[in-house]
Design a protein around this motif. Sequence first.
Motif, PDB file in Angstrom:
ATOM      1  N   PHE A 164       0.831  -1.198   0.000  1.00 34.02           N
ATOM      2  CA  PHE A 164       0.000   0.000   0.000  1.00 34.02           C
ATOM      3  C   PHE A 164       0.862   1.243   0.000  1.00 34.02           C
ATOM      4  CE2 PHE A 164       0.271  -1.537   4.385  1.00 34.02           C
ATOM      5  CZ  PHE A 164       0.605  -0.427   5.136  1.00 34.02           C
ATOM      6  N   VAL A 165       0.243   2.343  -0.397  1.00 35.23           N
ATOM      7  CA  VAL A 165       0.876   3.654  -0.300  1.00 35.23           C
ATOM      8  C   VAL A 165       0.107   4.439   0.752  1.00 35.23           C
ATOM      9  CG1 VAL A 165       1.774   3.703  -2.647  1.00 35.23           C
ATOM     10  CG2 VAL A 165      -0.495   4.615  -2.194  1.00 35.23           C
ATOM     11  N   GLU A 166       0.839   5.264   1.493  1.00 32.31           N
ATOM     12  CA  GLU A 166       0.190   6.050   2.539  1.00 32.31           C
ATOM     13  C   GLU A 166       0.840   7.411   2.647  1.00 32.31           C
ATOM     14  OE1 GLU A 166       0.678   3.818   6.158  1.00 32.31           O
ATOM     15  OE2 GLU A 166       2.719   4.518   6.425  1.00 32.31           O
ATOM     16  N   PHE A 167       0.048   8.362   3.139  1.00 27.25           N
ATOM     17  CA  PHE A 167       0.499   9.720   3.401  1.00 27.25           C
ATOM     18  C   PHE A 167       0.204  10.020   4.855  1.00 27.25           C
ATOM     19  CE2 PHE A 167      -0.559   9.307  -1.015  1.00 27.25           C
ATOM     20  CZ  PHE A 167       0.499   9.920  -1.664  1.00 27.25           C
ATOM     21  N   SER A 168       1.221  10.509   5.577  1.00 23.51           N
ATOM     22  CA  SER A 168       1.110  10.721   7.017  1.00 23.51           C
ATOM     23  C   SER A 168       1.800  12.017   7.398  1.00 23.51           C
ATOM     24  CB  SER A 168       1.798   9.571   7.760  1.00 23.51           C
ATOM     25  OG  SER A 168       1.401   8.323   7.248  1.00 23.51           O
ATOM     26  N   PRO A 169       1.360  12.661   8.493  1.00 20.33           N
ATOM     27  CA  PRO A 169       2.052  13.870   8.952  1.00 20.33           C
ATOM     28  C   PRO A 169       3.542  13.564   9.198  1.00 20.33           C
ATOM     29  CG  PRO A 169      -0.001  13.583  10.144  1.00 20.33           C
ATOM     30  CD  PRO A 169       0.220  12.333   9.343  1.00 20.33           C
ATOM     31  N   THR A 170       4.417  14.379   8.661  1.00 21.64           N
ATOM     32  CA  THR A 170       5.852  14.113   8.648  1.00 21.64           C
ATOM     33  C   THR A 170       6.434  13.840  10.029  1.00 21.64           C
ATOM     34  OG1 THR A 170       6.053  15.493   6.678  1.00 21.64           O
ATOM     35  CG2 THR A 170       8.083  15.017   7.881  1.00 21.64           C
ATOM     36  N   ASP A 171       6.220  14.729  10.992  1.00 25.07           N
ATOM     37  CA  ASP A 171       6.834  14.552  12.310  1.00 25.07           C
ATOM     38  C   ASP A 171       6.307  13.319  13.026  1.00 25.07           C
ATOM     39  OD1 ASP A 171       8.441  16.774  11.944  1.00 25.07           O
ATOM     40  OD2 ASP A 171       7.095  18.132  13.019  1.00 25.07           O
ATOM     41  N   ASP A 172       4.999  13.106  12.995  1.00 23.53           N
ATOM     42  CA  ASP A 172       4.410  11.927  13.630  1.00 23.53           C
ATOM     43  C   ASP A 172       4.956  10.650  12.994  1.00 23.53           C
ATOM     44  OD1 ASP A 172       2.852  13.605  15.194  1.00 23.53           O
ATOM     45  OD2 ASP A 172       1.040  13.336  13.994  1.00 23.53           O
ATOM     46  N   PHE A 173       5.048  10.651  11.691  1.00 21.17           N
ATOM     47  CA  PHE A 173       5.516   9.477  10.957  1.00 21.17           C
ATOM     48  C   PHE A 173       6.968   9.161  11.318  1.00 21.17           C
ATOM     49  CE2 PHE A 173       6.918   7.350   6.969  1.00 21.17           C
ATOM     50  CZ  PHE A 173       6.029   6.287   7.009  1.00 21.17           C
ATOM     51  N   ARG A 174       7.801  10.177  11.405  1.00 16.44           N
ATOM     52  CA  ARG A 174       9.217   9.973  11.771  1.00 16.44           C
ATOM     53  C   ARG A 174       9.341   9.374  13.168  1.00 16.44           C
ATOM     54  NH1 ARG A 174      11.351  15.603   9.484  1.00 16.44           N
ATOM     55  NH2 ARG A 174      11.574  14.992   7.314  1.00 16.44           N
ATOM     56  N   LYS A 175       8.540   9.853  14.110  1.00 16.71           N
ATOM     57  CA  LYS A 175       8.594   9.339  15.483  1.00 16.71           C
ATOM     58  C   LYS A 175       8.206   7.870  15.533  1.00 16.71           C
ATOM     59  CE  LYS A 175       7.679  13.812  17.571  1.00 16.71           C
ATOM     60  NZ  LYS A 175       6.665  14.658  18.213  1.00 16.71           N
ATOM     61  N   VAL A 176       7.153   7.510  14.827  1.00 12.97           N
ATOM     62  CA  VAL A 176       6.701   6.113  14.822  1.00 12.97           C
ATOM     63  C   VAL A 176       7.733   5.229  14.131  1.00 12.97           C
ATOM     64  CG1 VAL A 176       4.950   4.528  13.928  1.00 12.97           C
ATOM     65  CG2 VAL A 176       4.254   6.676  14.981  1.00 12.97           C
ATOM     66  N   THR A 177       8.266   5.690  13.014  1.00 14.63           N
ATOM     67  CA  THR A 177       9.277   4.917  12.285  1.00 14.63           C
ATOM     68  C   THR A 177      10.516   4.697  13.156  1.00 14.63           C
ATOM     69  OG1 THR A 177       8.472   5.791  10.192  1.00 14.63           O
ATOM     70  CG2 THR A 177      10.652   4.820  10.173  1.00 14.63           C
ATOM     71  N   ALA A 178      10.946   5.721  13.869  1.00 17.97           N
ATOM     72  CA  ALA A 178      12.111   5.590  14.753  1.00 17.97           C
ATOM     73  C   ALA A 178      11.815   4.603  15.878  1.00 17.97           C
ATOM     74  CB  ALA A 178      12.493   6.958  15.329  1.00 17.97           C
ATOM     75  N   HIS A 179      10.610   4.635  16.431  1.00 16.61           N
ATOM     76  CA  HIS A 179      10.234   3.690  17.485  1.00 16.61           C
ATOM     77  C   HIS A 179      10.256   2.253  16.966  1.00 16.61           C
ATOM     78  CE1 HIS A 179       8.159   2.310  21.131  1.00 16.61           C
ATOM     79  NE2 HIS A 179       7.546   1.492  20.304  1.00 16.61           N
ATOM     80  N   ILE A 180       9.689   2.034  15.791  1.00 14.92           N
ATOM     81  CA  ILE A 180       9.667   0.690  15.202  1.00 14.92           C
ATOM     82  C   ILE A 180      11.094   0.206  14.925  1.00 14.92           C
ATOM     83  CG2 ILE A 180       8.980  -0.654  13.162  1.00 14.92           C
ATOM     84  CD1 ILE A 180       6.403   1.090  13.128  1.00 14.92           C
ATOM     85  N   ALA A 181      11.943   1.092  14.429  1.00 15.59           N
ATOM     86  CA  ALA A 181      13.341   0.711  14.147  1.00 15.59           C
ATOM     87  C   ALA A 181      14.047   0.297  15.435  1.00 15.59           C
ATOM     88  CB  ALA A 181      14.074   1.863  13.467  1.00 15.59           C
ATOM     89  N   ARG A 182      13.807   1.002  16.534  1.00 16.96           N
ATOM     90  CA  ARG A 182      14.424   0.625  17.808  1.00 16.96           C
ATOM     91  C   ARG A 182      13.895  -0.713  18.313  1.00 16.96           C
ATOM     92  NH1 ARG A 182      13.588   6.128  18.727  1.00 16.96           N
ATOM     93  NH2 ARG A 182      11.733   5.731  19.957  1.00 16.96           N
ATOM     94  N   ALA A 183      12.612  -0.999  18.044  1.00 13.22           N
ATOM     95  CA  ALA A 183      12.001  -2.243  18.517  1.00 13.22           C
ATOM     96  C   ALA A 183      12.456  -3.459  17.704  1.00 13.22           C
ATOM     97  CB  ALA A 183      10.477  -2.132  18.467  1.00 13.22           C
ATOM     98  N   ALA A 184      12.933  -3.215  16.487  1.00 14.70           N
ATOM     99  CA  ALA A 184      13.319  -4.326  15.595  1.00 14.70           C
ATOM    100  C   ALA A 184      14.589  -5.003  16.055  1.00 14.70           C
ATOM    101  CB  ALA A 184      13.493  -3.791  14.167  1.00 14.70           C
TER     102      ALA A 184
END
Length: 120
Positions: free
Chosen positions: A100-120
Motif C-alpha cells: 500500500f501507499v500512505e500519506f502521514s504527517p511528517t513529524d508523527d511518521f518519523r517518530k513512529v518509524t524511529a520507534h519501530i526501528a528501535r524495537a526491531a
Amino acid sequence: MTAAAREDAPVALEGDGVELRTQPTGGGPPVGCVRLPRGTDMGPALAGLPGDACPCPHRGHLLEGRLRMRTAEGEQDHEAGQACHWAPGHVPLVLEDCAFVEFSPTDDFRKVTAHIARAA
C-alpha cells in the motif's frame, strides 16, 4: 517530487519481509510505500507508544492483499482496491501479503518509524 517509482524511494525500514520506503512530496506529507508479509503483527513493534498503538494518522490506498486494523473501537478489515484512513490508535495485522501507499504527517511518521526501528 511530482512522481516517483517505489524502487526509487529510499528504504526507511526493512527486515523479515517488511519494507517501508519513504519519499518527500515537495511540501506535503511524505509518501510511504509499504510491503508487509502475511502474518505480520505490528503490535509488538508498537508496544510502548501511547495505547501500545500507532499514534499517527495515515491516508492511503491498499494496492494488494488484506489487513486488519485493530483499534479501541474494534477491528476493521481492508482489502486491495480500497482507499483508507487509519486514525491514531491502530495496530495492523496482515491477513494476506500487502502492498500500500500512505500519506502521514511528517513529524508523527518519523517518530513512529524511529520507534519501530528501535524495537526491531
